[in-house]
Design an enzyme around this catalytic site. Structure first.
Site, PDB file in Angstrom:
ATOM      1  N   ASP A  57      -4.359   5.544   9.050  1.00 28.64           N
ATOM      2  CA  ASP A  57      -3.148   5.819   8.289  1.00 28.64           C
ATOM      3  C   ASP A  57      -2.019   5.177   9.080  1.00 28.64           C
ATOM      4  O   ASP A  57      -1.961   5.319  10.303  1.00 28.64           O
ATOM      5  CB  ASP A  57      -2.904   7.313   8.094  1.00 28.64           C
ATOM      6  CG  ASP A  57      -1.832   7.562   7.039  1.00 28.64           C
ATOM      7  OD1 ASP A  57      -1.898   6.931   5.967  1.00 28.64           O
ATOM      8  OD2 ASP A  57      -0.928   8.378   7.281  1.00 28.64           O
ATOM      9  N   GLY A 143       3.232  -5.188   2.839  1.00 27.20           N
ATOM     10  CA  GLY A 143       4.130  -4.079   3.116  1.00 27.20           C
ATOM     11  C   GLY A 143       5.454  -4.555   3.692  1.00 27.20           C
ATOM     12  O   GLY A 143       6.102  -5.457   3.167  1.00 27.20           O
ATOM     13  N   TYR A 144       5.826  -3.946   4.801  1.00 34.30           N
ATOM     14  CA  TYR A 144       7.106  -4.223   5.439  1.00 34.30           C
ATOM     15  C   TYR A 144       7.047  -5.404   6.418  1.00 34.30           C
ATOM     16  O   TYR A 144       8.037  -5.694   7.098  1.00 34.30           O
ATOM     17  CB  TYR A 144       7.599  -2.974   6.177  1.00 34.30           C
ATOM     18  CG  TYR A 144       7.812  -1.783   5.271  1.00 34.30           C
ATOM     19  CD1 TYR A 144       8.985  -1.651   4.530  1.00 34.30           C
ATOM     20  CD2 TYR A 144       6.841  -0.793   5.152  1.00 34.30           C
ATOM     21  CE1 TYR A 144       9.186  -0.560   3.695  1.00 34.30           C
ATOM     22  CE2 TYR A 144       7.035   0.298   4.321  1.00 34.30           C
ATOM     23  CZ  TYR A 144       8.201   0.416   3.594  1.00 34.30           C
ATOM     24  OH  TYR A 144       8.395   1.493   2.766  1.00 34.30           O
ATOM     25  N   ASP A 145       5.915  -6.089   6.517  1.00 33.31           N
ATOM     26  CA  ASP A 145       5.767  -7.201   7.460  1.00 33.31           C
ATOM     27  C   ASP A 145       6.909  -8.219   7.378  1.00 33.31           C
ATOM     28  O   ASP A 145       7.381  -8.688   8.413  1.00 33.31           O
ATOM     29  CB  ASP A 145       4.433  -7.917   7.264  1.00 33.31           C
ATOM     30  CG  ASP A 145       3.240  -7.149   7.825  1.00 33.31           C
ATOM     31  OD1 ASP A 145       3.441  -6.046   8.390  1.00 33.31           O
ATOM     32  OD2 ASP A 145       2.115  -7.658   7.702  1.00 33.31           O
ATOM     33  N   LYS A 165      -1.357 -11.029  15.156  1.00 29.62           N
ATOM     34  CA  LYS A 165      -1.095  -9.631  14.806  1.00 29.62           C
ATOM     35  C   LYS A 165      -2.119  -8.707  15.463  1.00 29.62           C
ATOM     36  O   LYS A 165      -1.753  -7.652  15.986  1.00 29.62           O
ATOM     37  CB  LYS A 165      -1.102  -9.438  13.286  1.00 29.62           C
ATOM     38  CG  LYS A 165       0.165  -9.913  12.623  1.00 29.62           C
ATOM     39  CD  LYS A 165       0.139  -9.727  11.137  1.00 29.62           C
ATOM     40  CE  LYS A 165       0.183  -8.272  10.747  1.00 29.62           C
ATOM     41  NZ  LYS A 165       0.289  -8.065   9.307  1.00 29.62           N
ATOM     42  N   HIS A 170       0.293  -2.580  15.807  1.00 31.86           N
ATOM     43  CA  HIS A 170      -0.017  -1.159  15.880  1.00 31.86           C
ATOM     44  C   HIS A 170      -1.485  -0.887  15.568  1.00 31.86           C
ATOM     45  O   HIS A 170      -2.144  -0.128  16.262  1.00 31.86           O
ATOM     46  CB  HIS A 170       0.887  -0.386  14.926  1.00 31.86           C
ATOM     47  CG  HIS A 170       0.842  -0.871  13.506  1.00 31.86           C
ATOM     48  ND1 HIS A 170       1.066  -2.190  13.147  1.00 31.86           N
ATOM     49  CD2 HIS A 170       0.593  -0.225  12.344  1.00 31.86           C
ATOM     50  CE1 HIS A 170       0.962  -2.326  11.830  1.00 31.86           C
ATOM     51  NE2 HIS A 170       0.670  -1.142  11.320  1.00 31.86           N
ATOM     52  N   ARG A 171      -1.999  -1.530  14.539  1.00 30.72           N
ATOM     53  CA  ARG A 171      -3.393  -1.310  14.146  1.00 30.72           C
ATOM     54  C   ARG A 171      -4.339  -1.906  15.184  1.00 30.72           C
ATOM     55  O   ARG A 171      -5.344  -1.294  15.545  1.00 30.72           O
ATOM     56  CB  ARG A 171      -3.647  -1.909  12.766  1.00 30.72           C
ATOM     57  CG  ARG A 171      -4.976  -1.493  12.174  1.00 30.72           C
ATOM     58  CD  ARG A 171      -5.080  -1.824  10.688  1.00 30.72           C
ATOM     59  NE  ARG A 171      -4.208  -0.963   9.906  1.00 30.72           N
ATOM     60  CZ  ARG A 171      -3.119  -1.370   9.257  1.00 30.72           C
ATOM     61  NH1 ARG A 171      -2.750  -2.636   9.291  1.00 30.72           N
ATOM     62  NH2 ARG A 171      -2.392  -0.524   8.555  1.00 30.72           N
TER      63      ARG A 171
END
Length: 186
Positions: A57, A143-145, A165, A170-171
């Site tokens: 998530d 998304g917000y990338d 990335k 984060h992922r």
């Protein structure tokens, strides 16, 4: 996941996606934290398949918005998964916010569930610090990338390659933190 496992040299795991298993009901994401939602998703997948399951998530926390949109990131505009509307709303909310208050972080919680008991799970968190730019840039990611500028970079997340990335996102960080638990399964 495959790229992270390959980069770590971790072999002996057969990855299956949701497309590889029969459909199953997933509980709605009602957790107050990324960790709660990731764990609920992984538990649902384990219960439905009997296979160890990893679930994520993730979302965006913006300083000037007191950490929002947070777990509501995918439905910030009121329509789940409407990336252009979510991004437009975010930029509108930050329109008059000065640069020094546009700090943000992408957050990912990854959960591994490998058995039915509470102790047969692991939940980790990865964060990617940065700030929100004024206009979207780049065609990659989702998304917000296009509006997220990682700290120390002159390119938004949407302007980075998938490998770039994975190395700092984060992922990627959360999955890397999960590697010891995944190694223990092998």
């Amino acid at each position: 996941m495959r790229r992270v496992l390959d980069a770590a040299g971790l072999t002996g795991l057969t990855l299956r996606s949701l497309d590889d298993v029969p459909p199953f009901d997933e509980a709605p994401e009602t957790g107050a934290t990324f960790e709660e939602n990731a764990l609920a998703k992984a538990r649902d997948a384990f219960a439905a398949t009997g296979l160890p399951a990893v679930a994520d998530d993730s979302g965006l926390e913006v300083d000037a918005l007191n950490g929002m949109p947070g777990v509501l990131s995918a439905r910030w505009s009121g329509r789940h998964g409407d990336d252009p509307a979510n991004t437009a709303l975010l930029l509108g909310q930050l329109r008059d916010i000065p640069e020094e208050r546009r700090g943000a972080a992408f957050v990912s919680a990854c959960a591994l569930v490998y058995g039915p008991s509470e102790s047969q799970s692991d939940v980790v968190r990865g964060e990617w610090a940065g700030s929100i730019v004024h206009e979207p840039r780049g065609d990659g990611g989702f998304g917000y990338d296009p509006v997220f500028l990682p700290t120390g970079s002159d390119r938004t997340a949407a302007e980075l390659s998938p490998e770039e990335k994975d190395a700092s996102s984060h992922r990627g960080r959360a999955l890397a933190a999960l590697l010891p638990s995944l190694r223990a399964l092998v």
